[in-house]
Enzyme design. Structure first.
Site, PDB file in Angstrom:
ATOM      1  N   LYS A  66      24.588 -18.337  32.854  1.00 42.03           N
ATOM      2  CA  LYS A  66      25.224 -19.358  32.015  1.00 42.03           C
ATOM      3  C   LYS A  66      24.969 -19.151  30.512  1.00 42.03           C
ATOM      4  CE  LYS A  66      25.608 -23.007  35.467  1.00 42.03           C
ATOM      5  NZ  LYS A  66      25.334 -24.415  35.790  1.00 42.03           N
ATOM      6  N   ASP A 102      29.227 -29.210  33.203  1.00 38.08           N
ATOM      7  CA  ASP A 102      28.175 -29.779  34.048  1.00 38.08           C
ATOM      8  C   ASP A 102      27.865 -31.235  33.681  1.00 38.08           C
ATOM      9  OD1 ASP A 102      27.743 -27.582  35.695  1.00 38.08           O
ATOM     10  OD2 ASP A 102      26.301 -26.679  34.324  1.00 38.08           O
TER      11      ASP A 102
END
Ligand code: ATR
Length: 272
Positions: A66, A102
């Site tokens: 990420k 997220d």
């Protein structure tokens, strides 16, 4: 030819993302194909180069890539910048846009699926690693009355607070060690540590849960010690499966401009 998307991680074999996005595509009539790609730990760049060269339109990026996904991008959204991590990349010629869905996924699961407001609540966020950093800014933007970050290593919680971008609607996050939590209590307790993945218990006093509190573990599909502690205290406790589906829906929306309905997908995953 369907537009091509993928989830890229290492390992990635157990990812539910291909199944979730296939459901979204069927339900919305979007003509996409979504695969999973296991990239070597040092090979994110060449894996993405190859996928783009083959016509790929976007990817979800999962552990451990990420942060590297942000470095690969040519443009960062505000959400990716504050998380210093991206889970969604969109490809348009030479442009590579990075975003992070997220936090939006967590907020949507809490507020829409579970019907719990974050605004004006006393919130405890456990952990100060990448998972906590990814949701911190969206949590602050939701306007909690108080937001405490507790971490086993206090220095990391202090660093996260110090680096926190403009504190939402005014509340400044606080950093505490676990031992300082006795005497404190919260409406919402979110576990963003990786303890659930290793089976470790957190040194958390049950008194952190107010009577009507909600406990949320961002890990999904596991009976974590954190969820067990909350349930033993009579507290409503939820895993992160809803967040998984909601972050996927937000990515799908970024790519396709259509927001898929998540309820049926989440129910099917739960039943599975
Ligand atoms: P992630 O990207 O999943 O957040 P990470 O950056 O390695 O992974 O961070 C893991 C987090 O879980 C950290 O906050 C870590 O606490 P430390 O900073 O003290 O290491 C926390 N964590 C992992 N195992 C834990 C345990 N058994 N008890 C308490 N915290 C734990």
């Amino acid at each position: 030819m369907p537009d091509r998307y993928a989830v890229v991680g290492h390992p990635v074999t157990h990812s539910r993302s291909p199944w979730i996005h296939a459901c979204f595509a069927r339900a919305t009539g979007e003509d996409i194909e979504y695969q999973s790609i296991d990239a070597p730990p040092d090979g994110l760049e060449r894996t993405l180069d190859a996928f783009r060269a083959a016509g790929g339109r976007g990817v979800n990026v999962t552990l451990p890539f990420k942060e590297a996904a942000c470095r690969y991008a040519t443009e960062l959204s505000a959400r990716a910048r504050s998380a210093q991590a991206a889970n969604t990349l969109s490809f348009e010629g030479a442009r590579i846009r990075a975003d992070n869905t997220d936090g939006a996924g967590l907020l949507r699961d809490l507020t829409v699926n579970l019907g719990r407001a974050v605004a004006s609540q006393h919130v405890l966020l456990l952990g100060a690693g990448g998972a906590a950093r990814g949701v911190l800014a969206p949590l602050l933007e939701a306007g909690p009355a108080r937001l405490v970050i507790a971490n086993r290593t206090l220095a990391k919680a202090l660093a996260l607070v110090a680096g926190c971008p403009g504190a939402g609607r005014g509340v400044r996050p606080e950093a505490l060690g676990y031992e300082a939590l006795s005497g404190e209590s919260f409406d919402l307790v979110i576990n963003a540590t990786s303890a659930g993945l290793t089976g470790a218990a957190l040194a958390l006093p049950a008194s952190v849960f107010r009577r009507e509190a909600l406990a949320y573990d961002m890990v999904y599909g596991r009976a974590t010690a954190f969820l067990a502690l909350a349930r033993a205290a009579g507290i409503a406790a939820h895993d992160g499966l809803g967040m998984l589906v909601e972050q996927a829906a937000e990515s799908f929306y970024l790519w396709r401009g259509v927001r898929p309905d998540t309820a049926a997908v989440l129910a099917a995953l739960r039943a599975h």
